[in-house]
Design an enzyme around this catalytic site. Structure first.
Site, PDB file in Angstrom:
ATOM      1  N   CYS A 138       0.860  -1.186   0.000  1.00 21.63           N
ATOM      2  CA  CYS A 138       0.000   0.000   0.000  1.00 21.63           C
ATOM      3  C   CYS A 138       0.901   1.242   0.000  1.00 21.63           C
ATOM      4  CB  CYS A 138      -0.956  -0.066   1.195  1.00 21.63           C
ATOM      5  SG  CYS A 138      -2.121   1.288   1.383  1.00 21.63           S
ATOM      6  N   ASP A 168      -8.077  -2.805  -8.239  1.00 26.89           N
ATOM      7  CA  ASP A 168      -7.679  -1.755  -7.297  1.00 26.89           C
ATOM      8  C   ASP A 168      -8.322  -0.447  -7.744  1.00 26.89           C
ATOM      9  OD1 ASP A 168      -6.303   0.228  -5.823  1.00 26.89           O
ATOM     10  OD2 ASP A 168      -4.538  -1.057  -5.668  1.00 26.89           O
ATOM     11  N   HIS A 188      -7.032  -3.883  -4.133  1.00 33.98           N
ATOM     12  CA  HIS A 188      -6.016  -3.265  -3.287  1.00 33.98           C
ATOM     13  C   HIS A 188      -5.963  -4.019  -1.962  1.00 33.98           C
ATOM     14  CE1 HIS A 188      -3.392   0.133  -2.289  1.00 33.98           C
ATOM     15  NE2 HIS A 188      -3.871   0.017  -1.072  1.00 33.98           N
TER      16      HIS A 188
END
Length: 233
Positions: free
Chosen positions: A106, A161, A193
């Site tokens: 991330c 994502d 994600h």
């Protein structure tokens, strides 16, 4: 200011070091577990606590308001200082930077990319690191510095994502190809994600996580050069 570090060493021979960069929720149990997995694979793993200037909290995965607030307090200069502290800790453990990798998830994926453009390490891997077309934390966009990569870099992205469009991923693939080091971009068609985090059932994708982990270890095995790092070539 000294950066707090979570440090986990292998029980057997040390193949190298790895700096593990957190997600937006702090150095969670999952990030500590990732460090344990790297240690089991022979790497001395060190995770710098990037939120230490804000009290070093560990957030629940559904506490996005707090996560966004903490992320907003981070600066590229402070992040670089913390990453450098982790690299220095590995150096103090007799692990040369050329025998050190960095991996991030991330926001950590963003940090891993910019570290790969800033430092000459053995290898770098970004799991769904944002800021591809627009910079974060005071860093330029990844597209702007892609040609400056000095560390071999692997990027792992999920097509589902919502924060990183596949068009940007493909632009990044083209941009990093101009770097003077090995680069590779992998996309997972069914992954969202956060797909690597098995503590988040809503986004965890077992197949993508397993493949991404295998590719990470392979990338490390190919590019973290123990012989060169030891100065024996």
């Amino acid at each position: 200011m000294t950066t707090p570090l979570t440090s986990i060493t292998p029980e057997g021979p040390v193949r190298g070091g790895v700096v593990v960069i957190q997600e937006a929720f702090g150095v969670t149990g999952h990030i500590v577990d990732v460090c344990r997995r790297f240690a089991a694979a022979g790497y001395h793993a060190v995770a710098p606590h990037l939120f230490h200037r804000s009290g070093d909290p560990v957030l629940e995965y559904d506490d996005m308001p707090s996560a966004m607030s903490l992320i907003g307090e981070l600066t590229a200069a402070h992040i670089d200082e913390d990453v450098d502290g982790a690299v220095a800790a590995l150096s103090a453990a007799s692990i040369d930077p050329r025998n050190t990798a960095i991996v991030g998830f991330c926001m950590g994926g963003t940090v891993a990319f910019h570290t790969a453009a800033r430092l000459d390490l053995g290898a770098a891997v970004s799991f769904y690191g944002g800021g591809v077309a627009k910079g974060r934390f005071g860093y330029p966009s990844q597209l702007d510095v892609a040609g400056q990569l000095g560390t071999p870099w692997l990027g792992l992205f999920g097509d589902r994502d919502k924060g990183i469009p596949t068009e940007e991923v493909e632009e990044l693939r083209v941009a990093v190809a101009h770097a003077l080091v090995d680069t590779e971009v992998i996309r997972y068609a069914e992954a969202e994600h956060g797909f690597h985090c098995d503590d988040r059932p809503a986004v965890f994708n077992e197949a993508a996580a397993r493949d991404g982990w295998a590719r990470t270890l392979q990338w490390f095995g190919t590019h973290v050069d123990v012989t060169r790092a030891a100065g024996t070539d």
